[in-house]
Design an enzyme around this catalytic site. Structure first.
Site, short mmCIF file in Angstrom:
data_model
loop_
_atom_site.label_atom_id
_atom_site.label_comp_id
_atom_site.label_asym_id
_atom_site.label_seq_id
_atom_site.Cartn_x
_atom_site.Cartn_y
_atom_site.Cartn_z
N CYS A 69 -19.68 -5.06 2.92
CA CYS A 69 -18.89 -3.92 3.40
C CYS A 69 -17.57 -3.93 2.65
O CYS A 69 -17.05 -5.00 2.36
CB CYS A 69 -18.65 -4.04 4.90
SG CYS A 69 -17.61 -2.73 5.57
N CYS B 59 0.85 -1.20 0.00
CA CYS B 59 0.00 0.00 0.00
C CYS B 59 0.88 1.25 0.00
O CYS B 59 1.85 1.33 0.74
CB CYS B 59 -0.90 0.00 1.24
SG CYS B 59 -2.00 1.41 1.27
N CYS C 45 0.70 4.54 6.94
CA CYS C 45 0.11 4.37 8.28
C CYS C 45 1.09 3.57 9.16
O CYS C 45 1.41 2.42 8.83
CB CYS C 45 -1.23 3.64 8.17
SG CYS C 45 -2.32 4.36 6.92
N CYS D 10 0.62 -0.16 10.24
CA CYS D 10 0.09 -1.14 9.30
C CYS D 10 1.16 -1.99 8.61
O CYS D 10 2.04 -1.46 7.91
CB CYS D 10 -0.74 -0.42 8.24
SG CYS D 10 -1.50 -1.60 7.10
N ARG E 222 -17.73 -2.05 17.56
CA ARG E 222 -17.09 -3.33 17.24
C ARG E 222 -15.75 -3.52 17.96
O ARG E 222 -14.86 -2.67 17.87
CB ARG E 222 -16.87 -3.45 15.73
CG ARG E 222 -16.15 -4.75 15.39
CD ARG E 222 -15.99 -4.96 13.92
NE ARG E 222 -17.28 -5.02 13.26
CZ ARG E 222 -17.52 -4.55 12.06
NH1 ARG E 222 -16.57 -3.98 11.37
NH2 ARG E 222 -18.72 -4.64 11.53
N CYS F 289 -16.97 -8.36 4.91
CA CYS F 289 -16.21 -7.15 4.66
C CYS F 289 -15.01 -7.49 3.79
O CYS F 289 -14.29 -8.45 4.07
CB CYS F 289 -15.71 -6.55 5.97
SG CYS F 289 -17.03 -6.31 7.16
N CYS G 156 -18.92 2.70 8.35
CA CYS G 156 -18.18 1.99 9.39
C CYS G 156 -16.91 2.80 9.59
O CYS G 156 -16.10 2.91 8.67
CB CYS G 156 -17.86 0.57 8.92
SG CYS G 156 -16.78 -0.32 10.03
S1 SF4 Z 1 -4.08 1.04 6.96
FE1 SF4 Z 1 -2.55 -0.08 5.73
S2 SF4 Z 1 -3.70 -0.78 3.94
FE2 SF4 Z 1 -4.91 0.83 4.92
S3 SF4 Z 1 -4.30 2.75 3.92
FE3 SF4 Z 1 -2.97 2.54 5.72
S4 SF4 Z 1 -1.14 1.47 4.93
FE4 SF4 Z 1 -2.76 1.17 3.41
#
Ligand code: SF4
Length: 352
Positions: free
Chosen positions: A134, A59, A63, A66, A266, A103, A194
């Site tokens: 979802c 991705c 984040c 993540c 949740r 989901c 959500c």
């Molecule tokens: S949480 Fe992970 S998968 Fe979702 S946008 Fe952020 S880096 Fe990408």
């Protein structure tokens, strides 16, 4: 504040009020949350969703929590967008073990023009199986949101993650404003929202309050509010964060329940690290939805049969899509669980 004073649905929460909720003695807070919960829900029903990663890893967002971010090396196996048929097979299995909502998560900044037709086929197919649908696909533009709504998507997941003040410490590649804009498009298109956040990223109690204020002060409360406990994954910048005090986690669930009395709250990522007593306290605090299946995103989730065993001990039943569950259906779910126990069903789902 008395329990009865809190049952009105409000959209004008102030930080001082929410701080006061957090600062109550634990028992008072739990009593208030449980009282509010019983005004709106059957306290012994929990909604059950299954989450599947339809596209995993690489991705472009950063984040910090993540393992799917392409910015960190976590050793995760990357996977391209799954074939529609494979997604539908996983959805059918999820239905067989008692999930009412399916989901689908893709680790994208936003869906591409090339991928949209497949995503829309997935929504239509899962819907035909009689499941609520979802998706979490990252940022959406208005046209994409409309297309998803027309395909029959029920919910769109897009988490705010934390307070606006703390957000910049966690994500720099997508703004808080962009997240709010996507949520606004989802509402405009008539879909349910959500949206929730993560605890344990180094945020303060005021940041937890700030996140809940953002959610509760939206024009309409999200129908579903996932509260995640950080799953610390080696290779991510938050791998060494301090654990959240379990009681602080429960407090946050309780405050979410009081502020958003009609939403499903949740108990989400991080449940693997919670013992059964903590999960029972979470249900007492007003959590009434869980993810269910072998894996949640790319991290472990308690086995489905363990969940059902806990439900049984607590006298909790899975919430039915239409509230006409009967013992026959319950028995069918339990039978399916036994059959699934040794299966290789793989839910390595992703989030965006
Ligand atoms: S949480 Fe992970 S998968 Fe979702 S946008 Fe952020 S880096 Fe990408």
């Amino acid at each position: 504040m008395s329990a009865t004073a809190a049952i009105t649905t409000r959209h004008d929460w102030s930080l001082a009020e929410v701080r006061a909720l957090f600062e109550q003695p634990f028992n008072d807070l739990l009593f208030q949350a449980q009282s509010v919960h019983r005004q709106h829900f059957d306290a012994n029903r929990v909604q059950v969703s299954t989450l599947l990663s339809i596209k995993t890893g690489a991705c472009p967002e950063d984040c910090k929590y993540c393992p799917q971010s392409g910015h960190y090396n976590t050793g995760l196996d990357k996977e391209k967008l799954m074939e529609v048929q494979k997604v539908l097979e996983a959805a059918a299995e999820a239905k067989a073990i008692g999930s009412t909502r399916f989901c689908m998560g893709a680790a994208w900044k936003h869906p591409s023009v090339k991928d949209m037709p497949y995503v829309l086929e997935m929504v239509k197919g899962v819907k035909k199986l009689g499941l609520e649908t979802c998706m979490t696909l990252g940022r959406l533009d208005q046209e994409q949101t409309q297309a998803l709504a027309e395909a029959g998507l029920d919910y769109y997941n897009h988490n705010l993650d934390t307070s606006p003040e703390f957000y910049g410490n966690i994500i720099t590649t997508r703004t808080y404003g962009e997240r709010l804009q996507t949520l606004a498009y989802v509402r405009e298109a008539g879909m349910k929202i959500c949206s929730g956040g993560i605890l344990g990223m180094g945020e303060s109690v005021d940041d937890r309050a700030g996140l809940l204020i953002q959610l509760a002060n939206l024009p309409e409360h999200p129908e579903s509010v996932p509260i995640n406990m950080l799953v610390k994954v080696k290779g991510t910048p938050l791998a060494e964060e301090k654990d959240v005090d379990p009681f602080d986690f429960i407090r946050t669930l309780a405050v979410a329940r009081i502020m958003m009395p009609r939403s499903h709250v949740r108990l989400s990522a991080g449940r693997e690290a919670m013992n059964e007593q903590m999960q029972a306290l979470a249900f007492m605090a007003g959590a009434n939805s869980i993810f269910y299946g072998e894996k949640l995103l790319t991290t472990a989730n308690p086995q489905a049969d363990k969940d059902m065993a806990l439900f049984k001990r607590l006298g909790i039943k899975p919430e039915e899509r239409e509230e006409h569950a009967d013992e026959v259906h319950q028995a069918a779910i339990e039978q399916a669980l036994v059959e699934q126990r040794d299966s290789k069903l793989f839910y390595n789902a992703a989030s965006a």
